[in-house]
Design a protein around this motif. Sequence first.
Motif, PDB file in Angstrom:
ATOM      1  N   CYS A 103     -35.905  15.262 -57.221  1.00  0.00           N
ATOM      2  CA  CYS A 103     -37.120  15.705 -57.779  1.00  0.00           C
ATOM      3  C   CYS A 103     -36.912  16.014 -59.227  1.00  0.00           C
ATOM      4  CB  CYS A 103     -37.824  15.765 -56.762  1.00  0.00           C
ATOM      5  SG  CYS A 103     -39.204  15.478 -55.742  1.00  0.00           S
ATOM      6  N   LEU A 104     -35.819  17.348 -59.029  1.00  0.00           N
ATOM      7  CA  LEU A 104     -35.774  17.853 -59.967  1.00  0.00           C
ATOM      8  C   LEU A 104     -35.274  16.869 -60.628  1.00  0.00           C
ATOM      9  CD1 LEU A 104     -34.384  20.905 -58.531  1.00  0.00           C
ATOM     10  CD2 LEU A 104     -36.400  20.235 -58.554  1.00  0.00           C
ATOM     11  N   ARG A 105     -34.307  16.150 -60.999  1.00  0.00           N
ATOM     12  CA  ARG A 105     -33.246  15.019 -61.659  1.00  0.00           C
ATOM     13  C   ARG A 105     -34.238  14.083 -62.894  1.00  0.00           C
ATOM     14  NH1 ARG A 105     -29.153  12.744 -63.323  1.00  0.00           N
ATOM     15  NH2 ARG A 105     -29.269  10.265 -63.035  1.00  0.00           N
ATOM     16  N   HIS A 106     -34.990  13.973 -61.772  1.00  0.00           N
ATOM     17  CA  HIS A 106     -36.977  13.286 -61.984  1.00  0.00           C
ATOM     18  C   HIS A 106     -37.509  13.603 -63.302  1.00  0.00           C
ATOM     19  CE1 HIS A 106     -38.971   9.123 -61.075  1.00  0.00           C
ATOM     20  NE2 HIS A 106     -39.899   9.481 -62.112  1.00  0.00           N
ATOM     21  N   THR A 107     -37.922  15.148 -62.682  1.00  0.00           N
ATOM     22  CA  THR A 107     -39.070  16.011 -63.692  1.00  0.00           C
ATOM     23  C   THR A 107     -37.595  16.475 -64.599  1.00  0.00           C
ATOM     24  OG1 THR A 107     -39.759  17.256 -61.647  1.00  0.00           O
ATOM     25  CG2 THR A 107     -39.597  18.754 -64.284  1.00  0.00           C
ATOM     26  N   PHE A 108     -36.932  15.901 -64.966  1.00  0.00           N
ATOM     27  CA  PHE A 108     -35.754  16.814 -66.316  1.00  0.00           C
ATOM     28  C   PHE A 108     -35.909  15.447 -67.002  1.00  0.00           C
ATOM     29  CE2 PHE A 108     -31.615  15.831 -68.549  1.00  0.00           C
ATOM     30  CZ  PHE A 108     -31.840  16.725 -69.203  1.00  0.00           C
ATOM     31  N   CYS A 109     -36.259  14.179 -66.413  1.00  0.00           N
ATOM     32  CA  CYS A 109     -36.031  12.771 -67.187  1.00  0.00           C
ATOM     33  C   CYS A 109     -37.374  12.730 -67.737  1.00  0.00           C
ATOM     34  CB  CYS A 109     -35.947  11.283 -66.403  1.00  0.00           C
ATOM     35  SG  CYS A 109     -35.360  10.062 -67.152  1.00  0.00           S
ATOM     36  N   THR A 110     -38.577  12.845 -66.652  1.00  0.00           N
ATOM     37  CA  THR A 110     -39.791  13.294 -67.156  1.00  0.00           C
ATOM     38  C   THR A 110     -40.496  13.939 -68.398  1.00  0.00           C
ATOM     39  OG1 THR A 110     -40.568  12.379 -65.109  1.00  0.00           O
ATOM     40  CG2 THR A 110     -42.267  13.175 -66.074  1.00  0.00           C
ATOM     41  N   ASP A 111     -39.604  15.101 -68.209  1.00  0.00           N
ATOM     42  CA  ASP A 111     -39.616  15.904 -69.573  1.00  0.00           C
ATOM     43  C   ASP A 111     -38.976  15.684 -70.924  1.00  0.00           C
ATOM     44  OD1 ASP A 111     -40.997  17.913 -67.939  1.00  0.00           O
ATOM     45  OD2 ASP A 111     -39.142  19.011 -67.352  1.00  0.00           O
ATOM     46  N   LEU A 112     -38.104  14.471 -70.974  1.00  0.00           N
ATOM     47  CA  LEU A 112     -37.772  14.101 -71.844  1.00  0.00           C
ATOM     48  C   LEU A 112     -38.404  12.582 -72.889  1.00  0.00           C
ATOM     49  CD1 LEU A 112     -33.602  13.829 -70.413  1.00  0.00           C
ATOM     50  CD2 LEU A 112     -34.688  14.958 -72.203  1.00  0.00           C
ATOM     51  N   GLN A 113     -39.074  12.823 -71.841  1.00  0.00           N
ATOM     52  CA  GLN A 113     -40.056  11.358 -72.249  1.00  0.00           C
ATOM     53  C   GLN A 113     -41.319  11.905 -72.420  1.00  0.00           C
ATOM     54  OE1 GLN A 113     -42.050   9.377 -69.473  1.00  0.00           O
ATOM     55  NE2 GLN A 113     -42.958   7.771 -70.115  1.00  0.00           N
ATOM     56  N   ARG A 114     -41.749  13.763 -72.385  1.00  0.00           N
ATOM     57  CA  ARG A 114     -43.403  13.724 -72.724  1.00  0.00           C
ATOM     58  C   ARG A 114     -42.745  14.588 -74.154  1.00  0.00           C
ATOM     59  NH1 ARG A 114     -45.062  17.689 -67.175  1.00  0.00           N
ATOM     60  NH2 ARG A 114     -46.479  15.736 -66.682  1.00  0.00           N
ATOM     61  N   ALA A 115     -41.510  15.339 -74.640  1.00  0.00           N
ATOM     62  CA  ALA A 115     -41.092  15.713 -75.186  1.00  0.00           C
ATOM     63  C   ALA A 115     -40.275  14.331 -76.555  1.00  0.00           C
ATOM     64  CB  ALA A 115     -39.754  16.332 -75.253  1.00  0.00           C
TER      65      ALA A 115
END
Length: 365
Positions: free
Chosen positions: A301-313
């Motif tokens: 979930c942390l790896r997925h969160t990192f990718c989602t954070d990239l999208q949001r940024a």
Amino acid sequence: MRYVRKTARYHGKKYEATAKTELEAMTKLAEKLAAVKRGEELVSGAMTVDAWFRQWLSTYKEPKGLTQKSLSMYTEKYNGYISPAVGHMKLRDVKDIHLQRVLNGQAGRSASHVKKLRMVMREMFKRARQSRLIPYDPAELLELPTVTEGRRRSLTDQERTGLLAVSQTHPAGLWVLTLLYTGMRPGETAALTWADVDIAHNEIHVHAARESGADTIKGPKTVAGVRDIPIHAALLPRLQAARGAPFSPVFPTVSGKHPDDATMYRWWRSFRRALDIHMGATVYRNQITHSVLADDLTPYCLRHTFCTDLQRAGVPLNVAKELMGHSDVAVTANIYTHRDTTTLHANMALLDGTGGNTGGNLNNL
């Protein structure tokens, strides 16, 4: 003319030979049994599916240098699901309906399991067809039954807040933060040494990973796995404070070695417990009697969160692919296209005039 047939059993399997005379049939049967005992089996469409699987695995899979985990997957799927259904049949007698029934029997199971099962059947029967052992490939057009699609998710805002708080004091806090702020796979963090943490250039060099289910540290499965990840500003001071000898593990075990799967599982279980209590779990006599954490909260979930954070940024998809170490941009795109309310509202603001570089005015586009 009548033929003589002779049969014999060896290790529970039946072998037979036919000839014009009893002596010739006995001789052929003896030769066949001798070949079986030497580990040699006649390769033809008349061999059993079990026999072909053994030949196929040892000839086409084991020499390829697959990991033990991958080889075990082939054996587990075959022994558990394929062999009970068609293992006793002659290779040339297997029809697509036999294999489709095997898949249909797994309806409702995870998509990953059913797809791997189909892959094993496709690979072994395709090779049999290419080797001219069978007239057609019965696995070529197999269709998946209804399956359960697994879904990895990002942290909720509440989970993120709690995780950041607990990571400040928990022994596994730095490891958890590294997963969150770099998007690295757990196996990649297990192989990390301080020589890979380039403070001078503010980068973490990823070039190895612990093989899942084994003690081997080797290069990533794909070239894309070798990458440089800029160090997140929130992670940098924690890494600087923990810095050790150049070639020592960044996340060592008690004995100073690289962690294995079991060790990382214990770290995560301990961290989850602390996070659960922090977020309000009920504890009685040091045992959690009522958990408030979701069951699907895993390190990935942390790896997925990192990718989602990239999208949001607003990080471009091709750049996110490189940072995640994905070999196919479609994998990254699958995460980028997941529903994210924050991103949806931010992009709508570009359209309705409440925000964004264009002020929402389409004439400015």
